[in-house]
Write a protein that holds these residues in place. Structure first.
Motif, PDB file in Angstrom:
ATOM      1  N   ASP A 155      -5.641  13.493 -11.654  1.00 37.55           N
ATOM      2  CA  ASP A 155      -6.831  14.296 -11.939  1.00 37.55           C
ATOM      3  C   ASP A 155      -7.965  13.423 -12.468  1.00 37.55           C
ATOM      4  OD1 ASP A 155      -8.197  16.725 -11.983  1.00 37.55           O
ATOM      5  OD2 ASP A 155      -7.631  17.157 -14.050  1.00 37.55           O
ATOM      6  N   ARG A 156      -7.621  12.421 -13.278  1.00 32.73           N
ATOM      7  CA  ARG A 156      -8.654  11.494 -13.760  1.00 32.73           C
ATOM      8  C   ARG A 156      -9.327  10.762 -12.603  1.00 32.73           C
ATOM      9  NH1 ARG A 156      -5.072  10.287 -18.407  1.00 32.73           N
ATOM     10  NH2 ARG A 156      -6.198  10.798 -20.338  1.00 32.73           N
ATOM     11  N   TRP A 157      -8.565  10.506 -11.563  1.00 30.14           N
ATOM     12  CA  TRP A 157      -9.104   9.770 -10.408  1.00 30.14           C
ATOM     13  C   TRP A 157      -9.766  10.684  -9.386  1.00 30.14           C
ATOM     14  CZ3 TRP A 157      -3.896   6.741  -9.632  1.00 30.14           C
ATOM     15  CH2 TRP A 157      -3.759   5.793 -10.662  1.00 30.14           C
ATOM     16  N   GLY A 158      -9.717  11.999  -9.607  1.00 30.09           N
ATOM     17  CA  GLY A 158     -10.398  12.923  -8.730  1.00 30.09           C
ATOM     18  C   GLY A 158      -9.661  13.283  -7.451  1.00 30.09           C
ATOM     19  N   CYS A 159      -8.348  13.038  -7.392  1.00 28.53           N
ATOM     20  CA  CYS A 159      -7.628  13.333  -6.148  1.00 28.53           C
ATOM     21  C   CYS A 159      -6.502  14.347  -6.331  1.00 28.53           C
ATOM     22  CB  CYS A 159      -7.082  12.051  -5.521  1.00 28.53           C
ATOM     23  SG  CYS A 159      -6.053  11.045  -6.588  1.00 28.53           S
ATOM     24  N   TRP A 160      -6.420  14.993  -7.484  1.00 28.08           N
ATOM     25  CA  TRP A 160      -5.334  15.932  -7.730  1.00 28.08           C
ATOM     26  C   TRP A 160      -5.554  17.264  -7.012  1.00 28.08           C
ATOM     27  CZ3 TRP A 160      -0.628  17.048  -8.356  1.00 28.08           C
ATOM     28  CH2 TRP A 160      -0.184  18.245  -8.913  1.00 28.08           C
ATOM     29  N   ASP A 161      -6.779  17.758  -6.987  1.00 30.45           N
ATOM     30  CA  ASP A 161      -7.010  19.106  -6.452  1.00 30.45           C
ATOM     31  C   ASP A 161      -6.571  19.232  -4.996  1.00 30.45           C
ATOM     32  OD1 ASP A 161      -7.969  19.940  -8.866  1.00 30.45           O
ATOM     33  OD2 ASP A 161     -10.085  19.825  -8.324  1.00 30.45           O
ATOM     34  N   GLY A 162      -6.856  18.226  -4.180  1.00 31.87           N
ATOM     35  CA  GLY A 162      -6.459  18.275  -2.779  1.00 31.87           C
ATOM     36  C   GLY A 162      -4.951  18.253  -2.602  1.00 31.87           C
ATOM     37  N   ILE A 163      -4.273  17.493  -3.445  1.00 28.81           N
ATOM     38  CA  ILE A 163      -2.809  17.429  -3.392  1.00 28.81           C
ATOM     39  C   ILE A 163      -2.215  18.755  -3.859  1.00 28.81           C
ATOM     40  CG2 ILE A 163      -0.783  16.269  -4.372  1.00 28.81           C
ATOM     41  CD1 ILE A 163      -2.644  13.742  -4.610  1.00 28.81           C
ATOM     42  N   ALA A 180       0.835  -1.206   0.000  1.00 25.21           N
ATOM     43  CA  ALA A 180       0.000   0.000   0.000  1.00 25.21           C
ATOM     44  C   ALA A 180       0.864   1.248   0.000  1.00 25.21           C
ATOM     45  CB  ALA A 180      -0.946  -0.004   1.198  1.00 25.21           C
ATOM     46  N   GLY A 181       1.970   1.200  -0.760  1.00 24.36           N
ATOM     47  CA  GLY A 181       2.731   2.408  -1.039  1.00 24.36           C
ATOM     48  C   GLY A 181       2.079   3.166  -2.176  1.00 24.36           C
ATOM     49  N   MET A 182       2.829   4.031  -2.831  1.00 22.32           N
ATOM     50  CA  MET A 182       2.262   4.830  -3.922  1.00 22.32           C
ATOM     51  C   MET A 182       1.688   3.930  -5.025  1.00 22.32           C
ATOM     52  SD  MET A 182       2.785   7.912  -2.865  1.00 22.32           S
ATOM     53  CE  MET A 182       3.941   8.961  -1.966  1.00 22.32           C
ATOM     54  N   GLY A 183       2.471   2.931  -5.428  1.00 20.81           N
ATOM     55  CA  GLY A 183       2.021   2.064  -6.512  1.00 20.81           C
ATOM     56  C   GLY A 183       0.823   1.226  -6.129  1.00 20.81           C
ATOM     57  N   GLY A 184       0.813   0.697  -4.914  1.00 20.47           N
ATOM     58  CA  GLY A 184      -0.299  -0.140  -4.478  1.00 20.47           C
ATOM     59  C   GLY A 184      -1.587   0.644  -4.321  1.00 20.47           C
ATOM     60  N   LEU A 185      -1.506   1.819  -3.688  1.00 22.91           N
ATOM     61  CA  LEU A 185      -2.687   2.668  -3.565  1.00 22.91           C
ATOM     62  C   LEU A 185      -3.201   3.079  -4.943  1.00 22.91           C
ATOM     63  CD1 LEU A 185      -1.537   4.972  -0.621  1.00 22.91           C
ATOM     64  CD2 LEU A 185      -3.300   3.201  -0.501  1.00 22.91           C
ATOM     65  N   ALA A 186      -2.276   3.402  -5.841  1.00 18.44           N
ATOM     66  CA  ALA A 186      -2.673   3.785  -7.195  1.00 18.44           C
ATOM     67  C   ALA A 186      -3.352   2.626  -7.917  1.00 18.44           C
ATOM     68  CB  ALA A 186      -1.455   4.263  -7.979  1.00 18.44           C
ATOM     69  N   CYS A 187      -2.838   1.407  -7.757  1.00 14.89           N
ATOM     70  CA  CYS A 187      -3.468   0.240  -8.384  1.00 14.89           C
ATOM     71  C   CYS A 187      -4.901   0.061  -7.881  1.00 14.89           C
ATOM     72  CB  CYS A 187      -2.666  -1.030  -8.093  1.00 14.89           C
ATOM     73  SG  CYS A 187      -1.172  -1.224  -9.088  1.00 14.89           S
ATOM     74  N   ALA A 188      -5.074   0.121  -6.566  1.00 10.88           N
ATOM     75  CA  ALA A 188      -6.404  -0.065  -5.990  1.00 10.88           C
ATOM     76  C   ALA A 188      -7.374   0.984  -6.530  1.00 10.88           C
ATOM     77  CB  ALA A 188      -6.326   0.004  -4.467  1.00 10.88           C
ATOM     78  N   LEU A 189      -6.937   2.235  -6.542  1.00  9.92           N
ATOM     79  CA  LEU A 189      -7.816   3.306  -6.985  1.00  9.92           C
ATOM     80  C   LEU A 189      -8.103   3.203  -8.478  1.00  9.92           C
ATOM     81  CD1 LEU A 189      -9.369   5.768  -6.039  1.00  9.92           C
ATOM     82  CD2 LEU A 189      -7.303   7.142  -6.378  1.00  9.92           C
ATOM     83  N   ALA A 190      -7.085   2.852  -9.277  1.00  2.79           N
ATOM     84  CA  ALA A 190      -7.274   2.737 -10.718  1.00  2.79           C
ATOM     85  C   ALA A 190      -8.319   1.680 -11.056  1.00  2.79           C
ATOM     86  CB  ALA A 190      -5.944   2.398 -11.395  1.00  2.79           C
ATOM     87  N   PHE A 191      -8.236   0.521 -10.411  1.00  2.00           N
ATOM     88  CA  PHE A 191      -9.196  -0.556 -10.710  1.00  2.00           C
ATOM     89  C   PHE A 191     -10.589  -0.211 -10.197  1.00  2.00           C
ATOM     90  CE2 PHE A 191      -5.458  -2.926 -11.820  1.00  2.00           C
ATOM     91  CZ  PHE A 191      -5.912  -3.867 -12.727  1.00  2.00           C
ATOM     92  N   ALA A 192     -10.674   0.411  -9.034  1.00  2.00           N
ATOM     93  CA  ALA A 192     -11.987   0.813  -8.524  1.00  2.00           C
ATOM     94  C   ALA A 192     -12.635   1.831  -9.452  1.00  2.00           C
ATOM     95  CB  ALA A 192     -11.851   1.373  -7.115  1.00  2.00           C
ATOM     96  N   LYS A 193     -11.852   2.778  -9.959  1.00  2.00           N
ATOM     97  CA  LYS A 193     -12.399   3.792 -10.854  1.00  2.00           C
ATOM     98  C   LYS A 193     -12.847   3.203 -12.194  1.00  2.00           C
ATOM     99  CE  LYS A 193     -11.982   7.597  -8.389  1.00  2.00           C
ATOM    100  NZ  LYS A 193     -13.183   8.388  -7.989  1.00  2.00           N
ATOM    101  N   LYS A 194     -12.280   2.058 -12.579  1.00  2.00           N
ATOM    102  CA  LYS A 194     -12.715   1.376 -13.801  1.00  2.00           C
ATOM    103  C   LYS A 194     -13.914   0.468 -13.553  1.00  2.00           C
ATOM    104  CE  LYS A 194     -11.249   1.412 -17.393  1.00  2.00           C
ATOM    105  NZ  LYS A 194     -11.545   2.284 -18.557  1.00  2.00           N
ATOM    106  N   GLY A 195     -14.413   0.445 -12.330  1.00  2.00           N
ATOM    107  CA  GLY A 195     -15.636  -0.301 -12.047  1.00  2.00           C
ATOM    108  C   GLY A 195     -15.444  -1.679 -11.476  1.00  2.00           C
ATOM    109  N   PHE A 196     -14.199  -2.102 -11.209  1.00  2.00           N
ATOM    110  CA  PHE A 196     -13.971  -3.417 -10.611  1.00  2.00           C
ATOM    111  C   PHE A 196     -14.567  -3.427  -9.200  1.00  2.00           C
ATOM    112  CE2 PHE A 196     -11.041  -3.280 -14.071  1.00  2.00           C
ATOM    113  CZ  PHE A 196     -10.891  -4.590 -14.489  1.00  2.00           C
TER     114      PHE A 196
END
Length: 468
Positions: free
Chosen positions: A60-68, A14-30
C-alpha cells in the motif's frame, strides 16, 4: 557523491523480491535502479498465494495494493480437517483481521501479485530491466565500487560497476554462491524431504457439484491434514479458481539431478499419495487433467552467518528460504526490500561513505535476520505438528484443536491468533525508521572495539513471546 539518490542500485532477479527491491528504491527517490533477469520476459505463472496484512501494508505504501486487492479473496475463517474423514478439527473465525491490523488477510494469484509489482516498476523511470541476462560472477565486493559480470543469453559477458548489489535471485542464488565462495564457505542447497503439488481448478470444473461450489464461493481457507501430508485450499482470482497446494514426502525427485526443482508428475502417483483422504479431496484431485500434474521439490540451504559482504546484500529466498506452511515467503522478501531501501537512504555520508553504506546494510541484517529465522522455524514446526501420525502426540494435538476457544493458540501456527498478531501487526518500515540510528551506533561502537549484546533485544523484541 553528495546525494544518496545518485547511488547505482543493481538487483539480480525479477521475482517477488527483486521486483520489490526495484520498486522500494525507486519510491525512495533513487535515480538508477537496474534489474537483471535470466528469463526473456516476465510471463507470470504460478498458483495461489496468501496476501497477509504485513505484506499489504508495504504494498500500500508503494501504491500497488488496491489493484492486487481487487482480484483477491478476503479470507474470514479457516477450517482444519482430518484428511481421511473430512472431520473438522477446529474452525477459526477471522472476521476482524482488517479491524485489528489495518489490512485484510487475502488469497490471490501469484501472477496478480507479481504483475502488480511489475506494473508499479514500469511507472518508475528510474528502473531499467535487463532481460535474458544473468549474473555469472561477482568480481569485487568493495570496499570501493562493487563489480559483477553480467552474461546476456546471446551476447558477450560484460562487467558492471555498481554501488549496491542486491541478490534477489532465489534459492539457487548466484550472488550467494559468489559471496560464499569468496569467504570459502560451502554454498550447497539442501533437500527438505518435502515436495508439493500445485493445482488450480476452474469454476467451470466445480460449478456442477454443489459441495465443491460451496468451497469455491466461501471466504474460508481449508487444510486437510494427515500423516506426513496435508493439502491447503482456498479461492483466488475473484473466486474463478480454487487453488490447492499440497505437501508430501519427496519421493519422485530421488533420482533427479540436484538442479531439478520441478517435474511433470503422474496423476496416478498423486492419487496414490492421497488415496486415504476423503471423497471431497478425491473429487478435486480427479479433476486434474492427465498430463497437467506438476510437482515441486521444496528446497532450502544452511543458515548463513551473514547476508552482507561489502556493498552486497542478499534478499528473500537467497538468504532465508522457508517452507510454505506459514505463508510468509513472499511477504518476508517484500519486507526485506522495504527495509533495504530505508537503511541505504539513511546511511551517513549520503552515499559518499562506502564504509557507512556497508554498515547500513548490516543494520538491515540486524533488523531482519532473527525475525525471518523465527518465521522459518515456525513454518517448520507447524508442518511437524500437522503431519503427525497415530500416537499420543497426535492425540494431544487434536485435543488442543478441540479445546481451542476464540483467541487461544492452536497447533497450526498459520491460523493461531498469537502468531497472527505477531506477524500481521509488524510494520517493517516503521521499525527501521525507529531503530536505525541506535542500531547503526551499535555497529559503529563495535567497529571501535566496544562490544555489547544489545542486538537481540531489537530483533527479537517484536516476537511477543512466540517461539517455534
Amino acid at each position: 557523491m553528495s546525494d544518496y539518490r545518485d547511488l547505482r542500485i543493481s538487483v539480480i532477479g525479477a521475482g517477488m523480491g527483486g521486483l520489490a527491491c526495484a520498486l522500494a528504491f525507486a519510491k525512495k527517490g533513487f535515480k538508477q535502479v537496474d534489474v537483471y533477469e535470466t528469463a526473456s520476459n516476465l510471463g507470470f505463472v504460478g498458483a495461489g498465494i496468501q496476501l497477509a496484512p504485513n505484506m499489504a501494508r508495504v504494498l500500500d505504501r508503494w501504491g500497488c495494493w488496491d489493484g492486487i486487492l481487487a482480484e483477491a479473496t478476503n479470507i474470514t475463517s479457516s477450517s482444519i480437517r482430518e484428511g481421511s474423514t473430512n472431520r473438522e478439527l477446529v474452525h477459526v473465525e477471522m472476521p476482524d483481521i482488517t479491524e485489528k491490523y489495518g489490512y485484510p488477510h487475502c488469497t490471490g494469484h501469484r501472477a496478480s501479485l507479481a504483475g502488480g509489482l511489475y506494473e508499479g516498476c514500469k511507472k518508475e523511470p528510474a528502473i531499467t530491466f535487463h532481460f535474458s541476462t544473468s549474473l555469472s560472477d561477482v568480481k569485487s565486493f568493495g570496499p570501493d565500487k562493487t563489480v559483477f559480470t553480467a552474461q546476456p543469453r546471446n551476447g558477450e559477458p560484460y562487467d558492471v560497476e555498481t554501488d549496491i548489489l542486491l541478490g534477489a535471485d532465489g534459492i539457487k542464488s548466484a550472488v550467494r554462491i559468489s559471496m560464499l565462495r569468496s569467504l570459502d564457505i560451502p554454498a550447497d542447497v539442501e533437500d527438505t524431504g518435502q515436495a508439493a503439488y500445485r493445482i488450480m481448478l476452474t469454476r467451470s470444473q466445480m460449478e456442477h457439484d454443489p459441495e465443491l461450489l460451496e468451497l469455491l464461493d466461501a471466504d474460508c481457507a481449508l487444510r486437510w491434514i494427515g500423516e506426513k501430508r496435508h493439502i491447503v485450499a482456498y479461492p483466488i482470482s475473484n473466486k474463478t479458481i480454487y487453488n490447492l497446494s499440497t505437501c508430501q514426502p519427496d519421493v519422485n525427485f530421488a533420482a533427479a539431478p540436484t538442479a531439478t526443482y520441478t517435474t511433470r508428475g503422474s496423476k496416478v502417483a498423486m492419487l496414490k499419495v492421497y488415496e486415504d483422504f476423503g471423497p471431497t479431496v478425491q473429487k478435486m484431485l480427479n479433476m486434474v487433467p492427465e498430463g497437467e500434474v506438476c510437482e515441486w521439490k521444496l528446497r532450502s540451504h544452511a543458515p548463513l552467518d551473514s547476508w552482507i559482504l561489502g556493498s552486497v546484500a542478499l534478499v528473500g529466498d537467497a538468504c532465508h528460504p522457508t517452507l510454505p506452511h506459514l505463508s510468509q515467503g513472499a511477504a518476508m522478501a517484500i519486507e526485506d526490500a522495504a527495509v533495504l531501501a530505508e537503511v541505504v537512504s539513511k546511511a551517513p555520508g549520503r552515499g559518499a561513505d562506502r564504509a557507512a553504506l556497508s554498515k547500513a546494510l548490516k543494520v538491515y541484517e540486524l533488523l531482519r535476520k532473527d525475525r525471518t529465522t523465527l518465521l522459518v522455524d515456525l513454518a517448520a514446526a507447524s508442518a511437524r505438528s500437522l503431519h503427525l501420525g497415530d500416537g499420543k502426540a497426535k492425540e494431544e494435538r487434536d485435543r488442543q484443536f478441540a479445546n481451542a476457544k476464540k483467541g487461544t493458540p492452536i497447533p497450526d501456527k498459520w491460523a493461531s491468533p498469537e502468531v497472527q498478531a505477531m506477524i500481521y501487526s509488524y510494520d517493517c518500515v516503521k521499525e527501521t525508521q525507529d531503530k536505525f540510528d541506535e542500531l547503526y551506533a551499535t555497529l559503529a561502537s563495535e567497529a571501535n572495539g566496544q562490544t555489547n549484546g544489545h542486538s537481540n533485544q531489537y530483533t527479537n523484541g517484536h516476537a511477543n513471546g512466540v517461539t517455534a
